[in-house]
Structure formats: C-alpha cells, structure tokens
Scaffold this motif. Structure first.
Motif, PDB file in Angstrom:
ATOM      1  N   LEU A  54       6.953   8.740 -10.441  1.00 23.30           N
ATOM      2  CA  LEU A  54       6.930   7.574  -9.551  1.00 23.30           C
ATOM      3  C   LEU A  54       8.294   7.552  -8.877  1.00 23.30           C
ATOM      4  CD1 LEU A  54       5.318   4.790 -11.813  1.00 23.30           C
ATOM      5  CD2 LEU A  54       4.244   6.032  -9.921  1.00 23.30           C
ATOM      6  N   ASP A  55       8.341   7.106  -7.627  1.00 24.98           N
ATOM      7  CA  ASP A  55       9.631   7.023  -6.939  1.00 24.98           C
ATOM      8  C   ASP A  55      10.544   6.051  -7.681  1.00 24.98           C
ATOM      9  OD1 ASP A  55       8.546   8.630  -5.001  1.00 24.98           O
ATOM     10  OD2 ASP A  55       8.041   6.958  -3.661  1.00 24.98           O
ATOM     11  N   THR A  78       9.483   2.540  -7.278  1.00 31.61           N
ATOM     12  CA  THR A  78       8.092   2.208  -7.625  1.00 31.61           C
ATOM     13  C   THR A  78       8.017   1.733  -9.074  1.00 31.61           C
ATOM     14  OG1 THR A  78       7.267   3.857  -6.064  1.00 31.61           O
ATOM     15  CG2 THR A  78       5.724   3.125  -7.753  1.00 31.61           C
ATOM     16  N   TYR A  93      -2.974   2.231  -6.977  1.00 31.64           N
ATOM     17  CA  TYR A  93      -1.708   1.541  -6.700  1.00 31.64           C
ATOM     18  C   TYR A  93      -1.987   0.178  -6.086  1.00 31.64           C
ATOM     19  CZ  TYR A  93       0.421   6.123  -7.290  1.00 31.64           C
ATOM     20  OH  TYR A  93       0.823   7.331  -7.804  1.00 31.64           O
ATOM     21  N   HIS A 153       6.027  11.052  -2.200  1.00 32.60           N
ATOM     22  CA  HIS A 153       5.979   9.754  -1.490  1.00 32.60           C
ATOM     23  C   HIS A 153       4.619   9.509  -0.829  1.00 32.60           C
ATOM     24  CE1 HIS A 153      10.175   9.443  -2.185  1.00 32.60           C
ATOM     25  NE2 HIS A 153      10.623  10.016  -1.107  1.00 32.60           N
ATOM     26  N   GLN A 154       3.548   9.930  -1.475  1.00 33.67           N
ATOM     27  CA  GLN A 154       2.268   9.976  -0.757  1.00 33.67           C
ATOM     28  C   GLN A 154       1.807   8.639  -0.172  1.00 33.67           C
ATOM     29  OE1 GLN A 154      -0.759  12.484  -2.181  1.00 33.67           O
ATOM     30  NE2 GLN A 154      -2.391  11.453  -1.064  1.00 33.67           N
ATOM     31  N   VAL A 155       1.842   7.588  -0.988  1.00 35.19           N
ATOM     32  CA  VAL A 155       1.316   6.299  -0.488  1.00 35.19           C
ATOM     33  C   VAL A 155       2.169   5.820   0.696  1.00 35.19           C
ATOM     34  CG1 VAL A 155       0.838   3.895  -1.084  1.00 35.19           C
ATOM     35  CG2 VAL A 155       0.355   5.706  -2.756  1.00 35.19           C
ATOM     36  N   LYS A 156       3.484   5.932   0.526  1.00 40.72           N
ATOM     37  CA  LYS A 156       4.374   5.468   1.608  1.00 40.72           C
ATOM     38  C   LYS A 156       4.133   6.287   2.881  1.00 40.72           C
ATOM     39  CE  LYS A 156       7.903   4.122  -1.702  1.00 40.72           C
ATOM     40  NZ  LYS A 156       8.981   4.678  -2.500  1.00 40.72           N
ATOM     41  N   LEU A 212       5.564  -1.216  -4.280  1.00 42.29           N
ATOM     42  CA  LEU A 212       4.525  -0.314  -4.783  1.00 42.29           C
ATOM     43  C   LEU A 212       4.523  -0.307  -6.302  1.00 42.29           C
ATOM     44  CD1 LEU A 212       2.389   1.759  -3.856  1.00 42.29           C
ATOM     45  CD2 LEU A 212       4.164   3.512  -3.929  1.00 42.29           C
TER      46      LEU A 212
HETATM   47  N1  URA Z   1       3.270   7.234  -3.672  1.00 42.44           N
HETATM   48  C1  URA Z   1       4.524   6.898  -3.287  1.00 42.44           C
HETATM   49  O1  URA Z   1       4.820   6.813  -2.118  1.00 42.44           O
HETATM   50  N2  URA Z   1       5.425   6.642  -4.240  1.00 42.44           N
HETATM   51  C2  URA Z   1       5.147   6.701  -5.574  1.00 42.44           C
HETATM   52  O2  URA Z   1       6.022   6.439  -6.405  1.00 42.44           O
HETATM   53  C3  URA Z   1       3.841   7.041  -5.938  1.00 42.44           C
HETATM   54  C4  URA Z   1       2.913   7.308  -4.966  1.00 42.44           C
END
Ligand code: URA
Length: 238
Positions: free
Chosen positions: A102-103, A106, A133, A187-190, A203
């Motif tokens: 996790l970042d 996060t 998430y 950083h997938q979700v971001k 997050l």
């Molecule tokens: N996606 C993100 O951008 N940050 C995370 O820590 C996990 C998934």
C-alpha cells in the motif's frame, strides 16, 4: 532445528536468554533435561517443554494489520518507519513481510506473513484476486464512470486496466466511492482516477479477496488471522 533457535522463535527470549534457560536445566525434550543449546530437535515429533510448559511451534505466521498512513509497506527503510515497526515483539522473530504494497499515505488492510508461497499466490499477476478500496475523490463521480471503469482505463503509460467495479457511495464536491480491482499496478487507484482527470484525496483498502479488514481492529494495530481467515488464505495457495 537447533533447540536454542526453536525456543527463541517461540517467544522464550533472545538466543542468549534461552541459552540461560537451558543452562538452568529448565528445558526438557521427551522428558529428558537438556543442557546443550545446539541440540537438533524436531518440534513435530518431540515433546519440548520449558519449565513444564509445552512449546508450541508454528513455522508460519499470518498477521492482519490495519495500516495507518506514514508507514512504508517494506521491511526496512533508511528514512521512514515501516509497517514492521507496528508489529508487537511477540511476532517480531517471524521474519514477516507485507503481502503486496500500500502506498505510504494509504490506510487499511495489509496482510503480513513469512510464508513465501502464500505471498506469491496473492501477488502473482496471474491470480485475479479482487481488492476493494474505499476512496474520497475530489469532484463529482458520475454513473457513466462505472461503465468506464468496467471497460478499462488507459493509464499514463498506455496500459489498459482490467475490469474494475466502481460503486458510488456519495457524489458531491468530495465524492465517496468503493472500487474493486484485480491488479496491483503502482499507484493503480490514484492513476485510474488521474486518467479521468480526478484526484484521490484519501484511500483505504477494505478487502483482499474474501479477507476483510476487521472493523474492530484499531488503526495501527494488528492481530493473528482467525481460523476461518487462515483457512481462506491458505486455500489460495492451491
Ligand atoms: N492504489 C493506489 O493508488 N495506492 C495504493 O496504495 C493501493 C492501490
């Protein structure tokens, strides 16, 4: 395994401390007092006791951590604190590593283990394990985004993300969403939100497959997996 190593691994103290216990004739193997620290023992087949207390050996450890921000998902770092700094003393001899990352900013569910096979099973790109998430997003998230996320988002490096499931909890100047993704790109979700010109403000990971973050586990705290949780994570090794 050496007797002193086994006792140190099962929480009877440092190697030096357990050597003292052995010297004091407090340690028995199959009811025989042992005075040699380097004796090789088999904890699966022999009865090992310290002060008449049975030694329970567990090779692998599985820990759920409610990760707070400001900690790195790493085992060591020169500048920052890592998630291992949050692990109580009783688990520290297990050589734990985080399962995936996790970042730093996060929060949420992080699994730690010394079981390399399990770590691989959960992080292998071939296993499409959905991770959910919760996020706060700057600006309004609309229903049409649901379809966009399902079809795939082109990230800044040209990669098209796999099917992702977006749920809108609140659409406002700061929206709240849940997103399930089956990949773990950096950083997938971001980056998925950045690709549609939106910004993730907060997050938190809620689940990894069927493993849910325990709602009663305070932020910064950890605990061993329950029997059911353990059965689930071990089933993923197959
Ligand atoms: N996606 C993100 O951008 N940050 C995370 O820590 C996990 C998934």
């Amino acid at each position: 395994m050496r007797l002193d190593k086994l006792l140190a691994h099962t929480g009877f103290g440092t190697r030096k401390e357990v050597k003292e216990l052995i010297k004091k004739r407090l340690v028995t193997v199959d009811n025989n007092v042992i005075t040699k620290s380097n004796l090789h023992v088999n904890p699966d087949e022999q009865l090992i006791e310290v002060n008449k207390q049975k030694v329970h050996y567990q090779k692998y450890m599985y820990i759920m951590l409610h990760k707070p921000p400001k900690y790195l998902s790493a085992t060591v770092d020169l500048y920052d604190q890592t998630v291992l700094d949050l692990i109580p003393l009783e688990y520290q001899h297990y050589d734990l590593s985080p399962v995936g990352r996790l970042d730093k900013d996060t929060e949420g569910l992080l699994l730690l283990t010394n079981d390399g096979q399990l770590n691989h099973a959960f992080t292998s790109p071939n296993r499409e394990i959905y991770k959910t998430y919760f996020a706060k997003i700057k600006g309004k998230v609309f229903d049409n985004h649901i379809e966009q996320f399902r079809e795939g988002i082109i990230l800044d490096d040209g990669y098209k993300t796999k099917e992702a499931y977006l749920e809108i909890v609140k659409s406002d100047s700061i929206s709240e969403i849940k997103l399930a993704i089956c990949e773990g790109k950096f950083h997938q979700v971001k980056r998925m939100f950045r690709a549609i010109n939106m910004e993730v403000l907060y997050l938190k990971r809620l689940s990894i497959g069927d493993l849910q973050l325990d709602k009663d586990l305070p932020i910064g705290k950890c605990r061993k997996l329950t029997e059911d949780e353990l059965a689930y994570v071990l089933s993923m090794k197959k």
